[in-house]
Design an enzyme around this catalytic site. Structure first.
Site, mmCIF file in Angstrom:
data_model
loop_
_atom_site.group_PDB
_atom_site.id
_atom_site.type_symbol
_atom_site.label_atom_id
_atom_site.label_comp_id
_atom_site.label_asym_id
_atom_site.label_seq_id
_atom_site.Cartn_x
_atom_site.Cartn_y
_atom_site.Cartn_z
ATOM 1 N N GLU A 275 3.254 -10.205 -2.971
ATOM 2 C CA GLU A 275 1.762 -9.826 -3.126
ATOM 3 C C GLU A 275 1.060 -10.895 -3.955
ATOM 4 O O GLU A 275 1.674 -11.255 -4.982
ATOM 5 C CB GLU A 275 2.011 -8.485 -3.708
ATOM 6 N N LYS A 342 -5.091 -3.966 2.069
ATOM 7 C CA LYS A 342 -4.509 -2.872 1.300
ATOM 8 C C LYS A 342 -5.718 -1.504 1.528
ATOM 9 O O LYS A 342 -6.620 -1.919 1.187
ATOM 10 C CB LYS A 342 -4.187 -3.376 -0.175
ATOM 11 N N CYS A 395 2.194 -3.476 -2.761
ATOM 12 C CA CYS A 395 2.418 -2.836 -4.196
ATOM 13 C C CYS A 395 2.813 -1.375 -3.938
ATOM 14 O O CYS A 395 3.761 -0.881 -3.299
ATOM 15 C CB CYS A 395 1.372 -2.977 -4.940
#
Length: 530
Positions: A275, A342, A395
């Site tokens: 990430e 995301k 994440c």
């Protein structure tokens, strides 16, 4: 004993009871990674149930359970303070919020669950079954209220062995939460005036049978690996150094150098960075993107492959710049050929809730950059050319079971994460275990690239094929494991567990209501003709 002495004893007993509940809640976190001690769960939940059975007021049950939850979440989430120490001069003053305030709020969920069980039932097996059902439903609520935070669900206690994890393929982690609480609290029946040994064993039996069935599933032949050779790059760049302007080039060059290290056999088809490994806008950085294209061109013994990296991305919409936390696939021509933005952002980390008010009060989000990240669309598909389609989890998206099962079924899960925020404490281990459960639930392999660890390749049954430990630099060269058949949980989701636990609570509540109505009837009303 005179009345003053009795009153003093009662005043003393309440603080001791609440302190015991607090300590038991903290003890319960030892069931999770990296400790993986199920015995702690038996001691903690049995202790809680015994305390409740000796209470005569609903307020006492609520506060006992709240202190249990407060201790549980302080001990389980203390590592969150590490994120506020990365830039301590700006954020250290906020530490009491995540360290004490967040656990105080989260403790309301077990407090409500326990109070419902106490109010509806008397001490005994039915109370424990009701407790397991209400605990599971309130965990489900915790995973959804105010964007949700389903961290350290009770079901993750089954993460101590791959065989114990397998029932998640049928009932998911929420179903395992029901079995865990039911089993952990069962020994409380041994402390009743009339000991119920067989009933206690009966409540533990479902968890044992589920783990046994998991052993059989684990022993069954697995599918063959996909013909995709991948490399995960874990550069172990500390969070304090990751975004420093004077180190951006150095950090990027380290990732490039590790990507080009010779493999033992041939070259990989795919290189994966974590990430925000690229800390700049690749779409506007021509030279770094060309470098990534050159890496992609060198893959598969010169036939070309892809580089997947986490990076910030800006989308221009109606003349406005919309920043995203993204995963990008780069081909040999240095083109961005696949994008995932995301969707489930971290409050206070990637955006500031109630920005106008909180910014006025002096609060800022932790992640670098002006303004807030914008969530991507819910129905995204990450399908880079030449690779099996993937479900990307950036994440902490990996802690939400539903995010692994969106739209058409993928063939693997890709988790890009930066756990450098979590420090060197228990957070990274807990995060990794939760990600492994997503593989079991969906019957899909998981590839995890973490900036500072734990990076890993996990097969469709949650077994670790290869991994790199926390705070180490290195690469993983491995084949992409094959997907297994679509699991029962992947087909049905949480419907079975949610429906069953809700039905249990409704039936118990109806029974309690009828019982109290019968108690309220005059004793002579049933027979009026004598």
């Amino acid at each position: 004993m005179n009345q003053a002495a009795q009153a003093g004893r009662r005043m003393l007993s309440t603080p001791l009871r609440l302190a015991a509940a607090f300590l038991l809640g903290g003890l319960a976190t030892l069931v999770f990674s990296p400790f993986d001690l199920p015995l702690a769960g038996f001691v903690a939940f049995t202790g809680l149930a015994v305390l409740l059975d000796r209470l005569g007021r609903m307020a006492g049950a609520f506060w006992t359970a709240w202190f249990f939850g407060w201790g549980h979440f302080i001990a389980g989430l203390y590592w969150t303070a590490s994120a506020f120490l990365v830039e301590a001069d700006k954020f250290a003053w906020m530490i009491p919020g995540p360290l004490l305030g967040l656990p105080a709020f989260l403790a309301l969920f077990p407090a409500v669950a326990v109070t419902a069980a106490w109010r509806l039932t008397a001490p005994g097996p039915l109370r424990l079954a009701t407790l397991a059902a209400s605990w599971t439903l309130l965990e489900f609520a915790r995973g959804h209220v105010l964007t949700g935070f389903p961290w350290n669900l009770a079901g993750y206690a089954f993460g101590f062995h791959p065989a114990a994890m397998q029932p998640a393929a049928w009932i998911g982690v929420y179903g395992l939460s029901f079995l865990a609480v039911l089993a952990f609290a069962a020994p409380a029946l041994l402390f009743l005036p009339r000991r119920r040994t067989w009933a206690a064993l009966a409540l533990i039996l479902p968890a044992v049978l589920a783990a046994g069935a998991g052993m059989l599933r684990l022993d069954a032949p697995g599918p063959r690996a996909e013909p995709v050779q991948l490399r995960i790059v874990q550069a172990n760049i500390p969070q304090r150094e990751k975004w420093r302007p004077d180190l951006i080039r150095t950090n990027f060059e380290k990732l490039v150098e590790m990507s080009l290290q010779p493999a033992e056999e041939g070259t990989p088809d795919l290189v994966i960075w974590p990430e925000t490994a690229a800390t700049f806008l690749l779409s506007r950085a021509e030279q770094p993107r060309q470098t990534l294209g050159a890496i992609a061109a060198s893959l598969d013994d010169g036939r070309g492959g892809l580089v997947i990296t986490g990076a910030p991305r800006v989308e221009v919409r109606d003349g406005r710049e919309m920043p995203h936390n993204s995963a990008l696939a780069i081909d040999p021509a240095a083109g961005i050929v696949a994008v995932y933005d995301k969707t489930h952002l971290v409050p206070f980390g990637e955006y500031l809730p109630l920005r106008g008010l909180l910014q006025f009060l002096g609060l800022e989000k932790l992640a670098r950059g002006r303004g807030d990240f914008i969530p991507g669309p819910k129905d995204q598909r990450f399908d880079p050319p030449g690779l099996p389609p993937a479900s990307v989890l950036i994440c902490y998206e990996a802690i939400f079971p539903a995010l692994s099962n969106r739209g058409e079924r993928p063939e693997w899960l890709l988790n890009l994460t930066n756990d450098g925020w979590f420090g060197e404490l228990t957070g990274p281990d807990q995060h990794f275990t939760m990600a492994r459960f997503r593989a079991v639930e969906q019957g899909l392999p998981l590839v995890r690239a973490a900036g500072t660890g734990i990076s890993a390749v996990v097969d469709a049954r949650g077994r670790i094929v290869a991994s790199l430990p926390l705070n180490s630099a290195g690469v993983i060269d491995a084949q992409l494991p094959a997907p297994a058949a679509k699991t029962f949980y992947a087909k049905t989701g949480n419907a079975l567990v949610f429906g069953t636990t809700l039905a249990v609570l409704l039936l118990v509540a109806a029974g309690a209501l009828l019982s109290r109505r019968n108690e309220d009837l005059p004793s002579g009303r049933a027979s009026t003709t004598h």
